[in-house]
Design a protein around this motif. Structure first.
Motif, PDB file in Angstrom:
ATOM      1  N   THR A   8       0.825  -1.206   0.000  1.00  0.00           N
ATOM      2  CA  THR A   8       0.000   0.000   0.000  1.00  0.00           C
ATOM      3  C   THR A   8       0.860   1.258   0.000  1.00  0.00           C
ATOM      4  OG1 THR A   8      -1.728  -1.190   1.189  1.00  0.00           O
ATOM      5  CG2 THR A   8      -1.858   1.202   1.210  1.00  0.00           C
ATOM      6  N   PHE A   9       1.899   1.253   0.806  1.00  0.00           N
ATOM      7  CA  PHE A   9       2.816   2.394   0.844  1.00  0.00           C
ATOM      8  C   PHE A   9       3.414   2.650  -0.540  1.00  0.00           C
ATOM      9  CE2 PHE A   9       7.141   4.086   1.538  1.00  0.00           C
ATOM     10  CZ  PHE A   9       6.819   5.270   2.176  1.00  0.00           C
ATOM     11  N   TYR A  10       3.913   1.604  -1.163  1.00  0.00           N
ATOM     12  CA  TYR A  10       4.513   1.735  -2.492  1.00  0.00           C
ATOM     13  C   TYR A  10       3.461   2.157  -3.518  1.00  0.00           C
ATOM     14  CZ  TYR A  10       6.931   0.679  -6.802  1.00  0.00           C
ATOM     15  OH  TYR A  10       7.497   0.778  -8.035  1.00  0.00           O
ATOM     16  N   GLY A  11       2.253   1.602  -3.418  1.00  0.00           N
ATOM     17  CA  GLY A  11       1.188   1.948  -4.351  1.00  0.00           C
ATOM     18  C   GLY A  11       0.791   3.411  -4.261  1.00  0.00           C
ATOM     19  N   LEU A  40      -2.385  10.036   2.776  1.00  0.00           N
ATOM     20  CA  LEU A  40      -2.522   8.624   2.399  1.00  0.00           C
ATOM     21  C   LEU A  40      -1.228   7.836   2.554  1.00  0.00           C
ATOM     22  CD1 LEU A  40      -4.877   8.662  -0.709  1.00  0.00           C
ATOM     23  CD2 LEU A  40      -5.351   7.799   1.581  1.00  0.00           C
ATOM     24  N   VAL A  41      -0.087   8.493   2.371  1.00  0.00           N
ATOM     25  CA  VAL A  41       1.195   7.797   2.549  1.00  0.00           C
ATOM     26  C   VAL A  41       1.336   7.315   3.991  1.00  0.00           C
ATOM     27  CG1 VAL A  41       3.680   8.216   2.695  1.00  0.00           C
ATOM     28  CG2 VAL A  41       2.457   8.815   0.650  1.00  0.00           C
ATOM     29  N   LEU A  42       0.814   8.071   4.931  1.00  0.00           N
ATOM     30  CA  LEU A  42       0.921   7.686   6.340  1.00  0.00           C
ATOM     31  C   LEU A  42      -0.249   6.823   6.805  1.00  0.00           C
ATOM     32  CD1 LEU A  42       2.123  11.101   7.779  1.00  0.00           C
ATOM     33  CD2 LEU A  42       3.506   9.110   7.185  1.00  0.00           C
ATOM     34  N   PRO A  45      -1.094   2.694   4.685  1.00  0.00           N
ATOM     35  CA  PRO A  45      -0.502   1.440   5.163  1.00  0.00           C
ATOM     36  C   PRO A  45      -1.052   0.989   6.523  1.00  0.00           C
ATOM     37  CG  PRO A  45       1.193   2.866   4.299  1.00  0.00           C
ATOM     38  CD  PRO A  45      -0.063   3.673   4.335  1.00  0.00           C
ATOM     39  N   VAL A  46      -1.375   1.920   7.397  1.00  0.00           N
ATOM     40  CA  VAL A  46      -1.934   1.545   8.704  1.00  0.00           C
ATOM     41  C   VAL A  46      -3.302   0.885   8.516  1.00  0.00           C
ATOM     42  CG1 VAL A  46      -2.769   2.439  10.908  1.00  0.00           C
ATOM     43  CG2 VAL A  46      -0.653   3.324   9.939  1.00  0.00           C
ATOM     44  N   ALA A  48      -4.411  -0.568   5.777  1.00  0.00           N
ATOM     45  CA  ALA A  48      -4.196  -1.846   5.096  1.00  0.00           C
ATOM     46  C   ALA A  48      -3.725  -2.917   6.080  1.00  0.00           C
ATOM     47  CB  ALA A  48      -3.189  -1.683   3.971  1.00  0.00           C
ATOM     48  N   TYR A  49      -2.831  -2.541   7.005  1.00  0.00           N
ATOM     49  CA  TYR A  49      -2.351  -3.490   8.009  1.00  0.00           C
ATOM     50  C   TYR A  49      -3.498  -3.978   8.883  1.00  0.00           C
ATOM     51  CZ  TYR A  49       0.102  -5.448  11.990  1.00  0.00           C
ATOM     52  OH  TYR A  49       0.528  -6.297  12.977  1.00  0.00           O
ATOM     53  N   ILE A  50      -4.311  -3.055   9.386  1.00  0.00           N
ATOM     54  CA  ILE A  50      -5.399  -3.425  10.293  1.00  0.00           C
ATOM     55  C   ILE A  50      -6.420  -4.321   9.585  1.00  0.00           C
ATOM     56  CG2 ILE A  50      -7.366  -2.498  11.591  1.00  0.00           C
ATOM     57  CD1 ILE A  50      -5.555  -0.064  12.227  1.00  0.00           C
ATOM     58  N   VAL A  51      -6.804  -3.949   8.372  1.00  0.00           N
ATOM     59  CA  VAL A  51      -7.796  -4.742   7.637  1.00  0.00           C
ATOM     60  C   VAL A  51      -7.246  -6.138   7.339  1.00  0.00           C
ATOM     61  CG1 VAL A  51      -9.002  -4.913   5.419  1.00  0.00           C
ATOM     62  CG2 VAL A  51      -9.009  -2.762   6.678  1.00  0.00           C
ATOM     63  N   THR A  52      -6.012  -6.229   6.870  1.00  0.00           N
ATOM     64  CA  THR A  52      -5.418  -7.529   6.550  1.00  0.00           C
ATOM     65  C   THR A  52      -5.240  -8.378   7.800  1.00  0.00           C
ATOM     66  OG1 THR A  52      -4.238  -6.445   4.755  1.00  0.00           O
ATOM     67  CG2 THR A  52      -3.514  -8.640   5.347  1.00  0.00           C
ATOM     68  N   TYR A  53      -4.855  -7.766   8.906  1.00  0.00           N
ATOM     69  CA  TYR A  53      -4.690  -8.495  10.161  1.00  0.00           C
ATOM     70  C   TYR A  53      -6.026  -9.092  10.610  1.00  0.00           C
ATOM     71  CZ  TYR A  53      -3.190  -9.479  14.940  1.00  0.00           C
ATOM     72  OH  TYR A  53      -2.895 -10.102  16.114  1.00  0.00           O
ATOM     73  N   ARG A  54      -7.106  -8.311  10.516  1.00  0.00           N
ATOM     74  CA  ARG A  54      -8.427  -8.806  10.909  1.00  0.00           C
ATOM     75  C   ARG A  54      -8.894  -9.935   9.990  1.00  0.00           C
ATOM     76  NH1 ARG A  54      -9.388  -8.337  15.746  1.00  0.00           N
ATOM     77  NH2 ARG A  54     -11.505  -8.871  15.217  1.00  0.00           N
ATOM     78  N   ILE A  55      -8.579  -9.837   8.700  1.00  0.00           N
ATOM     79  CA  ILE A  55      -8.926 -10.911   7.769  1.00  0.00           C
ATOM     80  C   ILE A  55      -8.175 -12.189   8.136  1.00  0.00           C
ATOM     81  CG2 ILE A  55      -8.671 -11.685   5.371  1.00  0.00           C
ATOM     82  CD1 ILE A  55      -9.315  -8.796   4.537  1.00  0.00           C
TER      83      ILE A  55
END
Length: 170
Positions: A8-11, A40-42, A45-46, A48-55
């Motif tokens: 996400t950061f790179y995107g 959005l740079v900051l 990624p946060v 994206a991390y939270i959503v992916t972790y919950r998944i």
């Protein structure tokens, strides 16, 4: 989750490389696209991390449910007091072996010894941070247990092979 945050950061950085084209296409001020990109740079990624972790936790819970309850069979039974339940069948041996074969990520040893002194590498601020990150990232979050997963003794009735009410056991 960490990988998704990096992607996400790179995107977002890749997208911001064309912020002048984006502002011209959507007819938005170039300053606004830059400000939104900085946020959005900051924040991206946060999130994206939270959503992916919950998944990932949800997937671990579904694996634990397959081990604990079995697989849904599609057979609906009515209990004598009127409750409808779906009969679960045990998971196939290969599925259960696959789920139980997953190894937990090892954690760094952070516990103090009998004298209350932490291990040598965990004494400074960097070691404490390393220990906290290892605790957050490593280990098994949702344990696979053989129980039915009901808390406080709440159990559903199990249906035996017969089709009548006499095959009900608690």
């Amino acid at each position: 989750s960490i990988g998704m945050a990096a992607i996400t950061f790179y995107g977002v950085l890749w997208l911001l490389g064309a912020n002048d084209e984006i502002s011209a296409f959507f007819q938005i001020s170039l300053n606004w696209t830059t400000y939104i990109g900085r946020v959005l740079v900051l924040v991206g990624p946060v999130i994206a991390y939270i959503v992916t972790y919950r998944i990932c936790l949800g997937l671990q819970r579904s694996d634990a449910a397959v081990i604990g309850h079995g697989v849904e069979s599609g057979v609906i039974k009515r209990l004598p007091h009127g409750e409808f339940i779906e009969v679960h069948t045990p998971a196939a041996e290969d599925i259960e072996a696959h789920l139980r074969g997953k190894e937990a990520i090892p954690q760094v040893e952070v516990d103090a010894d009998t004298e209350g002194i932490p291990p040598r590498g965990m004494r400074g601020p960097l070691g404490k941070l390393r220990g906290r990150m290892s605790k957050a990232y490593g280990g098994e979050k949702i344990p696979l247990d053989d129980g039915h997963g009901h808390e406080h003794g709440e159990e559903h009735a199990e249906i035996g092979p017969g089709g009548d009410d006499r095959s009900l056991t608690h």
